[in-house]
Design a protein around this motif. Structure first.
Motif, PDB file in Angstrom:
ATOM      1  N   GLY A  23       0.781  -1.227   0.000  1.00 59.28           N
ATOM      2  CA  GLY A  23       0.000   0.000   0.000  1.00 59.28           C
ATOM      3  C   GLY A  23       0.818   1.285   0.000  1.00 59.28           C
ATOM      4  O   GLY A  23       0.257   2.372   0.058  1.00 59.28           O
ATOM      5  N   THR A  24       2.130   1.185  -0.048  1.00 57.44           N
ATOM      6  CA  THR A  24       2.988   2.371  -0.085  1.00 57.44           C
ATOM      7  C   THR A  24       3.564   2.543  -1.485  1.00 57.44           C
ATOM      8  O   THR A  24       3.507   1.630  -2.314  1.00 57.44           O
ATOM      9  N   ALA A  25       4.156   3.691  -1.729  1.00 70.61           N
ATOM     10  CA  ALA A  25       4.802   3.940  -3.025  1.00 70.61           C
ATOM     11  C   ALA A  25       5.986   2.994  -3.239  1.00 70.61           C
ATOM     12  O   ALA A  25       6.326   2.672  -4.378  1.00 70.61           O
ATOM     13  N   GLN A  26       6.593   2.532  -2.180  1.00 69.51           N
ATOM     14  CA  GLN A  26       7.747   1.638  -2.276  1.00 69.51           C
ATOM     15  C   GLN A  26       7.356   0.192  -2.601  1.00 69.51           C
ATOM     16  O   GLN A  26       8.219  -0.623  -2.904  1.00 69.51           O
ATOM     17  N   ALA A  27       6.082  -0.124  -2.568  1.00 64.60           N
ATOM     18  CA  ALA A  27       5.622  -1.500  -2.831  1.00 64.60           C
ATOM     19  C   ALA A  27       5.958  -1.961  -4.243  1.00 64.60           C
ATOM     20  O   ALA A  27       6.007  -3.161  -4.497  1.00 64.60           O
ATOM     21  N   THR A  28       6.205  -1.027  -5.150  1.00 67.59           N
ATOM     22  CA  THR A  28       6.525  -1.402  -6.533  1.00 67.59           C
ATOM     23  C   THR A  28       8.017  -1.639  -6.743  1.00 67.59           C
ATOM     24  O   THR A  28       8.414  -2.099  -7.815  1.00 67.59           O
ATOM     25  N   LEU A  29       8.824  -1.325  -5.751  1.00 69.83           N
ATOM     26  CA  LEU A  29      10.269  -1.551  -5.880  1.00 69.83           C
ATOM     27  C   LEU A  29      10.585  -3.043  -5.870  1.00 69.83           C
ATOM     28  O   LEU A  29       9.924  -3.814  -5.153  1.00 69.83           O
ATOM     29  N   PRO A  30      11.603  -3.468  -6.624  1.00 62.92           N
ATOM     30  CA  PRO A  30      12.052  -4.854  -6.495  1.00 62.92           C
ATOM     31  C   PRO A  30      12.516  -5.090  -5.054  1.00 62.92           C
ATOM     32  O   PRO A  30      13.202  -4.246  -4.473  1.00 62.92           O
TER      33      PRO A  30
END
Length: 174
Positions: A23-30
């Motif tokens: 649910g955070t912007a960092q969730a899309t990071l590898p």
């Protein structure tokens, strides 16, 4: 190399990281995980290994796998940070000379707990060159580079690539 004990730590850390970043912007990071073999012979002697018997997993076995009271942490790192992290891990190995037999592989001054294995990427170490870092972390050869073929999902990692990595508070503190 990776082991069953490290795979267990990596799985737990990656599960925690995915939950923490959901649910955070960092969730899309590898997402990556860093762990080290706390018990691998080394200074503890030849019997300083983890051996968990087949069957039920007991709490004492988990303490044997991860014996330090560290807390889990998440960091945002770049591809350049990741390569440098692995250069630090590569300091566990001595430089190997071509055509010389009976060379020691491991630096006896480099503790095993400083040899991080990173899950989620693949890489090789070229031990024909000098280590960038000394056994206790001092920068010795700033231009040295032993990390080769650093890849994520079979693609080369750019220095500016972004990752989330699960590690412990000891590592996160530097």
């Amino acid at each position: 190399t990776d082991s069953a004990a490290l795979a267990l730590i990596h799985a737990a850390q990656l599960d925690w990281l995915a939950t923490a970043l959901a649910g955070t912007a960092q969730a899309t990071l590898p997402m990556l995980s860093a762990a080290s073999p706390f018990k691998s012979g080394d200074r503890g002697g030849p019997d300083h290994f983890t051996d968990i018997a087949a069957g039920p997993l007991y709490l004492r076995s988990l303490y044997d796998v991860y014996m330090y009271p560290n807390a889990i942490r998440a960091l945002r790192i770049t591809g350049a940070d990741l390569a440098d992290w692995l250069e630090r891990a590569a300091s566990r190995f001595l430089q190997l000379r071509a055509w010389v037999t009976d060379q020691p592989l491991l630096d006896p001054d480099a503790p095993a707990y400083n040899f991080d294995v990173i899950a989620g990427v693949t890489y090789d170490f070229d031990l024909s060159g000098p280590a960038r870092y000394g056994a206790h972390g001092a920068l010795l050869n700033p231009c040295a580079s032993r990390v080769r073929n650093l890849r994520h999902r079979d693609q080369p990692i750019r220095p500016d690539a972004q990752f989330a990595i699960a590690t412990n508070n000891f590592r996160a503190a530097g």
